[in-house]
Enzyme design. Sequence first.
Site, PDB file in Angstrom:
ATOM      1  N   LYS A  73       0.916  -1.201  -0.262  1.00  0.00           N
ATOM      2  CA  LYS A  73       0.001   0.244   0.116  1.00  0.00           C
ATOM      3  C   LYS A  73       0.770   1.412  -0.191  1.00  0.00           C
ATOM      4  O   LYS A  73       0.568   2.216  -0.636  1.00  0.00           O
ATOM      5  CB  LYS A  73      -0.880   0.044   1.100  1.00  0.00           C
ATOM      6  CG  LYS A  73      -2.045  -0.891   1.137  1.00  0.00           C
ATOM      7  CD  LYS A  73      -3.110  -0.617   2.433  1.00  0.00           C
ATOM      8  CE  LYS A  73      -4.237  -1.638   2.023  1.00  0.00           C
ATOM      9  NZ  LYS A  73      -5.356  -1.609   2.888  1.00  0.00           N
ATOM     10  N   ASP A 109     -10.359   2.615   0.915  1.00  0.00           N
ATOM     11  CA  ASP A 109     -10.740   2.045   2.272  1.00  0.00           C
ATOM     12  C   ASP A 109     -11.525   3.167   2.983  1.00  0.00           C
ATOM     13  O   ASP A 109     -12.537   2.928   3.605  1.00  0.00           O
ATOM     14  CB  ASP A 109      -9.602   1.702   3.164  1.00  0.00           C
ATOM     15  CG  ASP A 109      -8.929   0.478   2.717  1.00  0.00           C
ATOM     16  OD1 ASP A 109      -9.729  -0.114   1.918  1.00  0.00           O
ATOM     17  OD2 ASP A 109      -7.640   0.203   2.913  1.00  0.00           O
TER      18      ASP A 109
HETATM   19  P1  NDP Z   1      -2.621  -2.551  10.870  1.00  0.00           P
HETATM   20  O1  NDP Z   1      -1.699  -3.564  11.348  1.00  0.00           O
HETATM   21  O2  NDP Z   1      -2.229  -1.456  10.021  1.00  0.00           O
HETATM   22  O3  NDP Z   1      -3.045  -1.803  12.311  1.00  0.00           O
HETATM   23  C1  NDP Z   1      -3.600  -2.847  13.480  1.00  0.00           C
HETATM   24  C2  NDP Z   1      -3.977  -1.861  14.351  1.00  0.00           C
HETATM   25  O4  NDP Z   1      -4.734  -2.475  15.560  1.00  0.00           O
HETATM   26  C3  NDP Z   1      -3.007  -0.954  15.123  1.00  0.00           C
HETATM   27  O5  NDP Z   1      -3.621   0.231  15.721  1.00  0.00           O
HETATM   28  C4  NDP Z   1      -2.683  -1.706  16.532  1.00  0.00           C
HETATM   29  O6  NDP Z   1      -2.185  -1.087  17.320  1.00  0.00           O
HETATM   30  C5  NDP Z   1      -4.090  -2.257  16.722  1.00  0.00           C
HETATM   31  N1  NDP Z   1      -4.059  -3.363  17.509  1.00  0.00           N
HETATM   32  C6  NDP Z   1      -4.078  -4.844  17.116  1.00  0.00           C
HETATM   33  N2  NDP Z   1      -3.958  -5.556  18.173  1.00  0.00           N
HETATM   34  C7  NDP Z   1      -4.198  -4.977  19.275  1.00  0.00           C
HETATM   35  C8  NDP Z   1      -4.466  -5.165  20.701  1.00  0.00           C
HETATM   36  N3  NDP Z   1      -4.449  -6.560  21.021  1.00  0.00           N
HETATM   37  N4  NDP Z   1      -4.492  -4.331  21.535  1.00  0.00           N
HETATM   38  C9  NDP Z   1      -4.721  -2.914  20.869  1.00  0.00           C
HETATM   39  N5  NDP Z   1      -4.305  -2.689  19.857  1.00  0.00           N
HETATM   40  C10 NDP Z   1      -4.312  -3.487  18.826  1.00  0.00           C
HETATM   41  O7  NDP Z   1      -4.001  -3.350  10.269  1.00  0.00           O
HETATM   42  P2  NDP Z   1      -4.853  -2.634   9.367  1.00  0.00           P
HETATM   43  O8  NDP Z   1      -5.222  -1.248   9.936  1.00  0.00           O
HETATM   44  O9  NDP Z   1      -4.610  -2.713   8.014  1.00  0.00           O
HETATM   45  O10 NDP Z   1      -6.137  -3.360   9.720  1.00  0.00           O
HETATM   46  C11 NDP Z   1      -7.104  -3.439  10.822  1.00  0.00           C
HETATM   47  C12 NDP Z   1      -8.420  -4.277  10.570  1.00  0.00           C
HETATM   48  O11 NDP Z   1      -9.037  -3.449   9.614  1.00  0.00           O
HETATM   49  C13 NDP Z   1      -8.105  -5.652  10.180  1.00  0.00           C
HETATM   50  O12 NDP Z   1      -9.022  -6.314  10.836  1.00  0.00           O
HETATM   51  C14 NDP Z   1      -8.552  -5.445   8.585  1.00  0.00           C
HETATM   52  O13 NDP Z   1      -9.290  -6.758   8.195  1.00  0.00           O
HETATM   53  C15 NDP Z   1      -9.890  -4.462   8.618  1.00  0.00           C
HETATM   54  N6  NDP Z   1      -9.957  -3.794   7.424  1.00  0.00           N
HETATM   55  C16 NDP Z   1     -11.142  -3.932   7.082  1.00  0.00           C
HETATM   56  C17 NDP Z   1     -11.520  -3.138   5.827  1.00  0.00           C
HETATM   57  C18 NDP Z   1     -12.991  -3.483   5.506  1.00  0.00           C
HETATM   58  O14 NDP Z   1     -13.228  -3.029   4.250  1.00  0.00           O
HETATM   59  N7  NDP Z   1     -13.695  -3.556   6.309  1.00  0.00           N
HETATM   60  C19 NDP Z   1     -10.583  -2.486   4.918  1.00  0.00           C
HETATM   61  C20 NDP Z   1      -9.192  -2.668   5.582  1.00  0.00           C
HETATM   62  C21 NDP Z   1      -8.910  -3.339   6.720  1.00  0.00           C
HETATM   63  P3  NDP Z   1      -0.697  -0.606  17.695  1.00  0.00           P
HETATM   64  O15 NDP Z   1      -0.563   0.377  16.610  1.00  0.00           O
HETATM   65  O16 NDP Z   1      -0.571  -0.421  18.983  1.00  0.00           O
HETATM   66  O17 NDP Z   1       0.200  -1.965  17.064  1.00  0.00           O
END
Ligand code: NDP
Length: 284
Positions: A73, A109
């Site tokens: 991306k 998105d």
């Molecule tokens: P990223 O890996 O870029 O970001 C993940 C985020 O989740 C970060 O902010 C991370 O925090 C947080 N996180 C993960 N685990 C935990 C935890 N245990 N406790 C607290 N915070 C947590 O992933 P994406 O943003 O790309 O994707 C996130 C979700 O969005 C996925 O489930 C994906 O499938 C979904 N998605 C849905 C779309 C749709 O069209 N519906 C489109 C794109 C994505 P930290 O920064 O602290 O690590």
Amino acid sequence: MSQTQHFLHELVGSMSQGADGNPTVAMIEAAFRHHGLHWRYINLEVTPEDLGTAVKGAKAMGFRGFNCSLPHKVSVIAHLDGLGESAAVMGAVNCVVRRDGRLIGENTDGKGFLKSLEALVDPRGKSVVLYGAGGAARAIAVELGLAGVRRLRIVNRSEARGAELVRLLRDRLKVDAELVVWRGDDRVPEDTDIVINGTSIGLYGPAARLPIDLASLRPGMVAADVVFNPVQTRFLAEAASRGCRPLDGLGMLVNQGIVGVRYWTGIEPDAGVMRRALEAAMGV
Ligand code: NDP
């Protein structure tokens, strides 16, 4: 009378790693079929080392565009001819569109989320709490900023990632944004209109709990989740039981697909056809 038939197979693709079984293929191709377009949307497995060559190839072969997902991306930007407004602000592209022979990077998105949200509430002037600061949350935050939200409270576990997003919202979009570093259960402020889980908590884990104080959720708040598998997450179920209005992540996924099809083909695709095809492909 002679009749000419045009079986022109325009191509659109999805560049990702581990692209097998991508349910969006079924959704996009259902839209093409429904609207009588002899187009194909194909999965293309592309490694980071080959990304530049793959983009050149798509251009040379006249692709109308392609989606790209992780890990491409951000790195894809170096291989494109230009960027749309929100993609430029967030520095990430998930949809590439050929316009006048140039490959332009867009981010659908956040636009998909916004479109889905607008079915329930107009975000202009609203106070929003957003959990997460990763790719999805960043895309959503930028679109909400462009849409004129009143206040954006970003809650993230990693301070550095959260601070970077808040800086971007303040500096580039002049949004009233604040960062809360997530420790323990977060309390949603009383004047909040929209609460969004923008993290991956709950993905493939129906029992996974979003660390928030459920008692701080109030009736009438919109509770949205980016997670689309399962469609009904624990957060959405718990928020609904407190009188919140739930918005599932499938709507965001369908709407980002709709925006992509519109960009590539110029037609407004049938949302119902696309959602049904996606649900069938996901078995939900
Ligand atoms: P990223 O890996 O870029 O970001 C993940 C985020 O989740 C970060 O902010 C991370 O925090 C947080 N996180 C993960 N685990 C935990 C935890 N245990 N406790 C607290 N915070 C947590 O992933 P994406 O943003 O790309 O994707 C996130 C979700 O969005 C996925 O489930 C994906 O499938 C979904 N998605 C849905 C779309 C749709 O069209 N519906 C489109 C794109 C994505 P930290 O920064 O602290 O690590």
